[in-house]
Design an enzyme around this catalytic site. Structure first.
Site, mmCIF file in Angstrom:
data_model
loop_
_atom_site.group_PDB
_atom_site.id
_atom_site.type_symbol
_atom_site.label_atom_id
_atom_site.label_comp_id
_atom_site.label_asym_id
_atom_site.label_seq_id
_atom_site.Cartn_x
_atom_site.Cartn_y
_atom_site.Cartn_z
ATOM 1 N N CYS A 141 13.471 10.741 7.430
ATOM 2 C CA CYS A 141 13.280 10.326 8.827
ATOM 3 C C CYS A 141 14.561 10.532 9.623
ATOM 4 O O CYS A 141 14.519 10.808 10.819
ATOM 5 C CB CYS A 141 12.859 8.869 8.875
ATOM 6 S SG CYS A 141 13.930 7.800 7.916
ATOM 7 N N GLU B 52 8.981 1.218 11.275
ATOM 8 C CA GLU B 52 10.120 2.124 11.017
ATOM 9 C C GLU B 52 9.538 3.523 11.040
ATOM 10 O O GLU B 52 8.840 3.917 10.107
ATOM 11 C CB GLU B 52 10.754 1.844 9.645
ATOM 12 C CG GLU B 52 11.237 0.424 9.448
ATOM 13 C CD GLU B 52 12.498 0.104 10.236
ATOM 14 O OE1 GLU B 52 13.163 1.045 10.711
ATOM 15 O OE2 GLU B 52 12.791 -1.089 10.372
ATOM 16 N N LYS C 180 0.874 -1.178 0.000
ATOM 17 C CA LYS C 180 0.000 0.000 0.000
ATOM 18 C C LYS C 180 0.905 1.221 0.000
ATOM 19 O O LYS C 180 1.446 1.610 1.038
ATOM 20 C CB LYS C 180 -0.867 -0.030 1.260
ATOM 21 C CG LYS C 180 -2.235 0.640 1.126
ATOM 22 C CD LYS C 180 -2.190 2.114 0.828
ATOM 23 C CE LYS C 180 -1.898 2.954 2.044
ATOM 24 N NZ LYS C 180 -1.766 4.390 1.739
ATOM 25 N N GLU D 156 8.890 15.991 15.168
ATOM 26 C CA GLU D 156 9.446 15.820 13.831
ATOM 27 C C GLU D 156 8.755 16.799 12.892
ATOM 28 O O GLU D 156 7.535 16.762 12.738
ATOM 29 C CB GLU D 156 9.207 14.383 13.364
ATOM 30 C CG GLU D 156 9.909 14.071 12.068
ATOM 31 C CD GLU D 156 9.621 12.657 11.598
ATOM 32 O OE1 GLU D 156 8.466 12.220 11.675
ATOM 33 O OE2 GLU D 156 10.567 11.995 11.138
HETATM 34 P P1 NAD Z 1 2.189 8.413 7.616
HETATM 35 O O1 NAD Z 1 2.339 7.653 8.873
HETATM 36 O O2 NAD Z 1 1.186 9.488 7.547
HETATM 37 O O3 NAD Z 1 1.806 7.404 6.423
HETATM 38 C C1 NAD Z 1 2.590 6.299 6.096
HETATM 39 C C2 NAD Z 1 1.731 5.276 5.386
HETATM 40 O O4 NAD Z 1 0.722 4.834 6.269
HETATM 41 C C3 NAD Z 1 1.013 5.822 4.155
HETATM 42 O O5 NAD Z 1 0.954 4.820 3.164
HETATM 43 C C4 NAD Z 1 -0.372 6.127 4.694
HETATM 44 O O6 NAD Z 1 -1.373 6.092 3.717
HETATM 45 C C5 NAD Z 1 -0.559 5.001 5.687
HETATM 46 N N1 NAD Z 1 -1.524 5.296 6.738
HETATM 47 C C6 NAD Z 1 -1.851 6.507 7.250
HETATM 48 N N2 NAD Z 1 -2.811 6.358 8.190
HETATM 49 C C7 NAD Z 1 -3.083 5.027 8.276
HETATM 50 C C8 NAD Z 1 -3.971 4.257 9.061
HETATM 51 N N3 NAD Z 1 -4.794 4.829 9.949
HETATM 52 N N4 NAD Z 1 -3.968 2.918 8.886
HETATM 53 C C9 NAD Z 1 -3.156 2.330 8.007
HETATM 54 N N5 NAD Z 1 -2.306 3.016 7.219
HETATM 55 C C10 NAD Z 1 -2.264 4.353 7.356
HETATM 56 O O7 NAD Z 1 3.633 8.917 7.250
HETATM 57 P P2 NAD Z 1 4.078 9.789 5.991
HETATM 58 O O8 NAD Z 1 3.667 11.181 6.219
HETATM 59 O O9 NAD Z 1 3.673 9.121 4.731
HETATM 60 O O10 NAD Z 1 5.680 9.650 6.076
HETATM 61 C C11 NAD Z 1 6.455 10.415 6.896
HETATM 62 C C12 NAD Z 1 6.871 9.631 8.115
HETATM 63 O O11 NAD Z 1 7.603 8.453 7.755
HETATM 64 C C13 NAD Z 1 7.816 10.424 8.988
HETATM 65 O O12 NAD Z 1 7.432 10.320 10.331
HETATM 66 C C14 NAD Z 1 9.160 9.744 8.759
HETATM 67 O O13 NAD Z 1 10.072 9.895 9.799
HETATM 68 C C15 NAD Z 1 8.759 8.328 8.560
HETATM 69 N N6 NAD Z 1 9.817 7.567 7.884
HETATM 70 C C16 NAD Z 1 10.542 6.664 8.612
HETATM 71 C C17 NAD Z 1 11.563 5.938 8.009
HETATM 72 C C18 NAD Z 1 12.362 4.915 8.770
HETATM 73 O O14 NAD Z 1 12.986 4.073 8.152
HETATM 74 N N7 NAD Z 1 12.381 4.956 10.095
HETATM 75 C C19 NAD Z 1 11.846 6.155 6.647
HETATM 76 C C20 NAD Z 1 11.089 7.085 5.933
HETATM 77 C C21 NAD Z 1 10.068 7.785 6.571
#
Ligand code: NAD
Length: 496
Positions: A299, A264, A188, A398
């Site tokens: 991240c 992650e 997804k 963040e």
């Molecule tokens: P997000 O948590 O909003 O979304 C991530 C994914 O989860 C998307 O595909 C989104 O559609 C899905 N999602 C959102 N709400 C959901 C729910 N209620 N149920 C199931 N799925 C859901 O994050 P984002 O804004 O897309 O990405 C940014 C975040 O990702 C930052 O916090 C960043 O630090 C983190 N990140 C972490 C790493 C790592 O390896 N630690 C790497 C890249 C990004």
């Protein structure tokens, strides 16, 4: 806006937003779509299938069927290796197309989607392909009347839910180890960056991955994402995203089948510069480049810059002087260092944090403004705050934008205490020529990765992940195999 060859190519690239399930491109079951616009200039890219429960049901069933029939899961490792190697080659052969889709979809500069995102995704898939016929199982040291085998088996169906900041790389970090070990995957992608994931699935099919093994259901998190994470037929979730949503992944698992959850999550990484470090130019360049890379939407961005007070004025001046070299520009221009933020919401969030930094008394040294608004895109200047306290919002939360906060410290003990005073623990960096200090501080830092006198090194060969609320589990390296396999003990009696 000046035209570049990438603008011409961008005019011809095609956007297919349909899901890919059981080897076929399909509309959402109810025919619904959502509109996708580019953060670069607001242009409409296309309509994307709005996957929901019904689509996830079909995708998980396809993945389960593929797994049970063994068309991939029971292939010898060497056969899986060949297919995944071809997949990696096809990613590289489609470099320009994939890079363009990524840049138009989420706003990063084309120079980096071609030089970083596509090659890193391909290398990840190729690396796991190469690894899979080189890992052995174990035999326990038992007595003569027994043989105890300790083997790894694929789990079954893996749900991969990934963010928009490195869409292809994040997908590859899940796909590489999950597919190499014989699992089926339902991916997804973020609703903000669905296109490269869909194209990757087509390339995998072309490479010979059997239909049903790798499915992509685009859609919103609270619809497709939630349905996938709650699905009782999913054995594990590989999630990369915010800590807020990572928390929900654990709830979904608790409410459904206790599927394994590998999170992650976010970070607020500390970059600590001691006054014994001599090459302040290099340290300043590394801090700025690591922070402003990918518009600060990383991240592991070193967003808390901890500087010893004896050198702080000088160091801040150096970072300030570098900031203009990261001025946002047209992402389709190959000289652009920093591109567009992913959407209007992210733009508002970043500007809100900048305002809160000022309200809480931090000193805005440079940047802080929205720019290039006339393009219809979302751009913010590289921004530097000095005089930040670790209890301010800009130091605790963040931001996920190009905002760097300088926090001054007196001595080593205070530096370590400040660095560790965070709910996050993804990465950290210590800059010192004092060998004992470098080791001491590296050991004391509660972070999944600690850099010493650098921040740029990264490779598929090492694990990536966080302590504390930055997550559990580790992406990359051979350790990632642990996430997508179950460990089985088989006892055999031997009559002597
Ligand atoms: P997000 O948590 O909003 O979304 C991530 C994914 O989860 C998307 O595909 C989104 O559609 C899905 N999602 C959102 N709400 C959901 C729910 N209620 N149920 C199931 N799925 C859901 O994050 P984002 O804004 O897309 O990405 C940014 C975040 O990702 C930052 O916090 C960043 O630090 C983190 N990140 C972490 C790493 C790592 O390896 N630690 C790497 C890249 C990004």
């Amino acid at each position: 806006m000046s035209r570049t060859p990438w603008h011409q190519r961008a005019a011809n690239v095609s956007f297919d937003g349909r899901a890919l399930i059981q080897g076929r491109r399909v509309e959402a079951a109810d025919g619904e779509t959502f509109e996708k616009h580019s953060p670069i200039d607001g242009r409409r890219l296309g309509a994307v299938a709005r996957g929901r429960q019904a689509d996830v049901e079909v995708a998980v069933a396809a993945a389960r069927q593929a797994f049970e029939e063994g068309r991939w899961s029971r292939q010898p490792p060497a056969a899986r290796k060949r297919v995944l190697q071809r997949f990696a080659e096809k990613i590289l052969a489609s470099k320009d197309e994939l890079a363009l889709l990524e840049t138009l979809d989420m706003g990063k500069p084309i120079r980096y989607s071609t030089s970083v995102d596509v090659p890193a995704a391909a290398r990840c898939i190729a690396w796991y392909a190469e690894a899979i016929d080189k890992v052995y199982d174990e035999i326990a040291p038992t007595g003569p009347q027994a043989l105890a085998l300790i083997t790894r088996e694929p789990m079954g169906v893996i749900g991969a839910i990934v963010p928009w900041n490195y869409p292809m790389i994040m997908a590859a970090w899940k796909l590489g180890p999950a597919l190499a070990t014989g699992n089926s995957v339902v991916l997804k992608p973020s609703e903000k960056s669905p296109y490269t994931a869909l194209r990757l699935a087509e390339l995998a099919l072309e490479a010979g991955l059997p239909p049903g093994v790798f499915n992509v259901v685009p859609g919103y998190g609270h619809e497709a994402g939630e349905a996938l994470a709650l699905h009782p037929g999913v054995d594990a979730i590989g999630f990369t995203g915010s800590t807020r949503v990572g928390r929900r992944m654990l709830e979904y698992a608790g409410r459904s089948n206790l599927k394994r959850v590998y999170n992650e999550l976010g970070g607020k990484s500390a970059f600590i510069v001691f006054d014994d470090f001599q090459d302040l130019d290099r340290a300043a360049k590394t801090a700025a480049a690591s922070m402003f890379f990918n518009q600060g939407e990383s991240c592991n961005a070193p967003s808390r810059l901890l500087v010893q007070d004896t050198i702080a004025d000088e160091f801040v001046a150096r970072v300030q002087a570098l900031a203009p070299t990261f001025q946002p520009g047209d992402p389709l221009d190959e000289t652009t260092e920093m591109g567009a933020l992913v959407d209007e919401g992210q733009l508002r969030t970043v500007l809100g944090f900048i305002a809160s930094g000022q309200e809480e008394g931090a000193r805005l040294v440079t940047g802080g403004r929205q720019v290039r608004a006339d393009t219809g895109g979302h751009y913010v200047e590289p921004t530097l705050f000095d005089g930040v306290r670790n209890d301010m919002r800009i130091a605790r939360e963040e931001i996920f934008g190009p905002v760097l906060s300088v926090i001054r410290f007196r001595d080593e003990a205070q530096a370590v205490a400040l660095a560790n005073d965070s709910t996050y623990g993804l990465q950290a960096s210590v800059w010192s020529h004092h060998i004992d200090r470098a080791h001491r501080v590296a050991r004391a830092l509660r972070a999944g990765t600690v850099h010493v006198n650098q921040y740029d090194e990264d490779d598929i060969t090492v694990p990536f992940g966080g302590y504390k609320q930055s997550g559990n589990g580790r992406d990359k390296s051979l350790h990632a195999f642990d996430k997508y396999t179950e460990l089985k003990t088989t006892w055999l009696r031997i009559d002597t």
